[in-house]
Design an enzyme around this catalytic site. Sequence first.
Site, PDB file in Angstrom:
ATOM      1  N   LYS A   1      14.071  37.096 -73.763  1.00 62.79           N
ATOM      2  CA  LYS A   1      13.744  36.685 -75.136  1.00 62.79           C
ATOM      3  C   LYS A   1      13.123  35.279 -75.202  1.00 62.79           C
ATOM      4  O   LYS A   1      12.652  34.861 -76.251  1.00 62.79           O
ATOM      5  CB  LYS A   1      15.004  36.717 -76.016  1.00 62.79           C
ATOM      6  CG  LYS A   1      15.740  38.062 -76.019  1.00 62.79           C
ATOM      7  CD  LYS A   1      14.896  39.163 -76.597  1.00 62.79           C
ATOM      8  CE  LYS A   1      15.556  40.522 -76.473  1.00 62.79           C
ATOM      9  NZ  LYS A   1      16.779  40.672 -77.257  1.00 62.79           N
TER      10      LYS A   1
ATOM     11  N   THR B   1      24.446  40.081 -85.804  1.00 57.04           N
ATOM     12  CA  THR B   1      24.152  41.513 -85.727  1.00 57.04           C
ATOM     13  C   THR B   1      23.228  41.772 -84.540  1.00 57.04           C
ATOM     14  O   THR B   1      22.350  40.964 -84.249  1.00 57.04           O
ATOM     15  CB  THR B   1      23.463  41.971 -87.021  1.00 57.04           C
ATOM     16  OG1 THR B   1      24.380  41.820 -88.102  1.00 57.04           O
ATOM     17  CG2 THR B   1      23.027  43.426 -86.946  1.00 57.04           C
ATOM     18  N   GLY B   2      23.433  42.910 -83.889  1.00 55.24           N
ATOM     19  CA  GLY B   2      22.532  43.297 -82.806  1.00 55.24           C
ATOM     20  C   GLY B   2      23.275  43.567 -81.517  1.00 55.24           C
ATOM     21  O   GLY B   2      24.491  43.395 -81.416  1.00 55.24           O
ATOM     22  N   SER B   3      22.520  43.970 -80.503  1.00 55.41           N
ATOM     23  CA  SER B   3      23.127  44.439 -79.264  1.00 55.41           C
ATOM     24  C   SER B   3      23.812  43.326 -78.480  1.00 55.41           C
ATOM     25  O   SER B   3      24.796  43.574 -77.773  1.00 55.41           O
ATOM     26  CB  SER B   3      22.056  45.112 -78.386  1.00 55.41           C
ATOM     27  OG  SER B   3      20.966  44.242 -78.157  1.00 55.41           O
ATOM     28  N   THR B   4      23.338  42.093 -78.584  1.00 57.17           N
ATOM     29  CA  THR B   4      23.988  40.982 -77.892  1.00 57.17           C
ATOM     30  C   THR B   4      25.173  40.465 -78.707  1.00 57.17           C
ATOM     31  O   THR B   4      26.247  40.204 -78.158  1.00 57.17           O
ATOM     32  CB  THR B   4      22.988  39.841 -77.625  1.00 57.17           C
ATOM     33  OG1 THR B   4      21.826  40.387 -76.991  1.00 57.17           O
ATOM     34  CG2 THR B   4      23.576  38.789 -76.718  1.00 57.17           C
TER      35      THR B   4
ATOM     36  N   ASP C   1      15.307  37.757 -81.351  1.00 54.40           N
ATOM     37  CA  ASP C   1      14.356  38.657 -80.701  1.00 54.40           C
ATOM     38  C   ASP C   1      13.325  37.908 -79.869  1.00 54.40           C
ATOM     39  O   ASP C   1      12.804  38.439 -78.891  1.00 54.40           O
ATOM     40  CB  ASP C   1      13.665  39.523 -81.755  1.00 54.40           C
ATOM     41  CG  ASP C   1      14.667  40.426 -82.470  1.00 54.40           C
ATOM     42  OD1 ASP C   1      15.325  41.218 -81.791  1.00 54.40           O
ATOM     43  OD2 ASP C   1      14.809  40.298 -83.699  1.00 54.40           O
TER      44      ASP C   1
ATOM     45  N   GLY D   1      15.396  39.785 -86.726  1.00 53.56           N
ATOM     46  CA  GLY D   1      15.247  40.885 -87.667  1.00 53.56           C
ATOM     47  C   GLY D   1      14.925  42.216 -87.030  1.00 53.56           C
ATOM     48  O   GLY D   1      14.683  43.194 -87.731  1.00 53.56           O
TER      49      GLY D   1
ATOM     50  N   GLU E   1      21.307  37.570 -92.256  1.00 57.41           N
ATOM     51  CA  GLU E   1      21.429  36.619 -91.154  1.00 57.41           C
ATOM     52  C   GLU E   1      20.956  35.235 -91.560  1.00 57.41           C
ATOM     53  O   GLU E   1      21.567  34.226 -91.227  1.00 57.41           O
ATOM     54  CB  GLU E   1      20.620  37.113 -89.944  1.00 57.41           C
ATOM     55  CG  GLU E   1      21.246  38.297 -89.228  1.00 57.41           C
ATOM     56  CD  GLU E   1      20.374  38.886 -88.140  1.00 57.41           C
ATOM     57  OE1 GLU E   1      20.926  39.555 -87.254  1.00 57.41           O
ATOM     58  OE2 GLU E   1      19.141  38.698 -88.177  1.00 57.41           O
TER      59      GLU E   1
END
Length: 223
Positions: A120, A25-28, A83, A94, A102
Amino acid sequence: MNLKQMVGEKAAEYVKEGMVVGLGTGSTAYYMVEAVGKMVKEGLTITGVTTSNRTAEQAKALGIPLKSVDEVDHIDITIDGSDEISSDFQGIKGGGGALLFEKIVATYSDKVIWIVDESKMVEELGAFPLPVEVMEYGSLQLFRLFEKKGYKPAFRLNEEGQKYETDGGHLLIDLHLNEIKKPFELAEFLDGLTGVVEHGLFLDCVNTIIVGYTDGPKIIEAR
């Protein structure tokens, strides 16, 4: 091509015929799921296990066959963002609010790949706020405890300014620690608190990290 897209598409190369694949999950991770969806469209047969409702919606729209984590006996590979990643390959996850799902998916995966851009990668964890997923009942007690500890807690809010609710129906308290000198000790402390469902310290979890740099992706074998 942006760095997130570059590493997302590079990570998709690890997905092979017949695999059960944890979809992060997430932008990447979004770009990785898009790339896997394209491969499925071109004939690849896999089963996806998603880490959030958001990723599930994206995967369904792309035609990726899905099962829940309880419907598979193992997960071959999970590809997810992070992150923060410290120099000894520990992570904070998170930021997108999906840490519980996750971590469950990662726990039952044979191999875990994190995909990030170079921003990151840090020397030590803590600049990124550490998410702690908590039961609503008793959450103010935990909040006060974190205040006493000097953890500078803040309830995460949604776009309407209400307390953010995770896919699991819990609240998130973000701890603004600035630095985490002893992540394993902190994780053990948080794990022992009644009402804490999960936290964003992902320790000794990742096998491979793909980092996006302006001159191309770099693959780091963590363990």
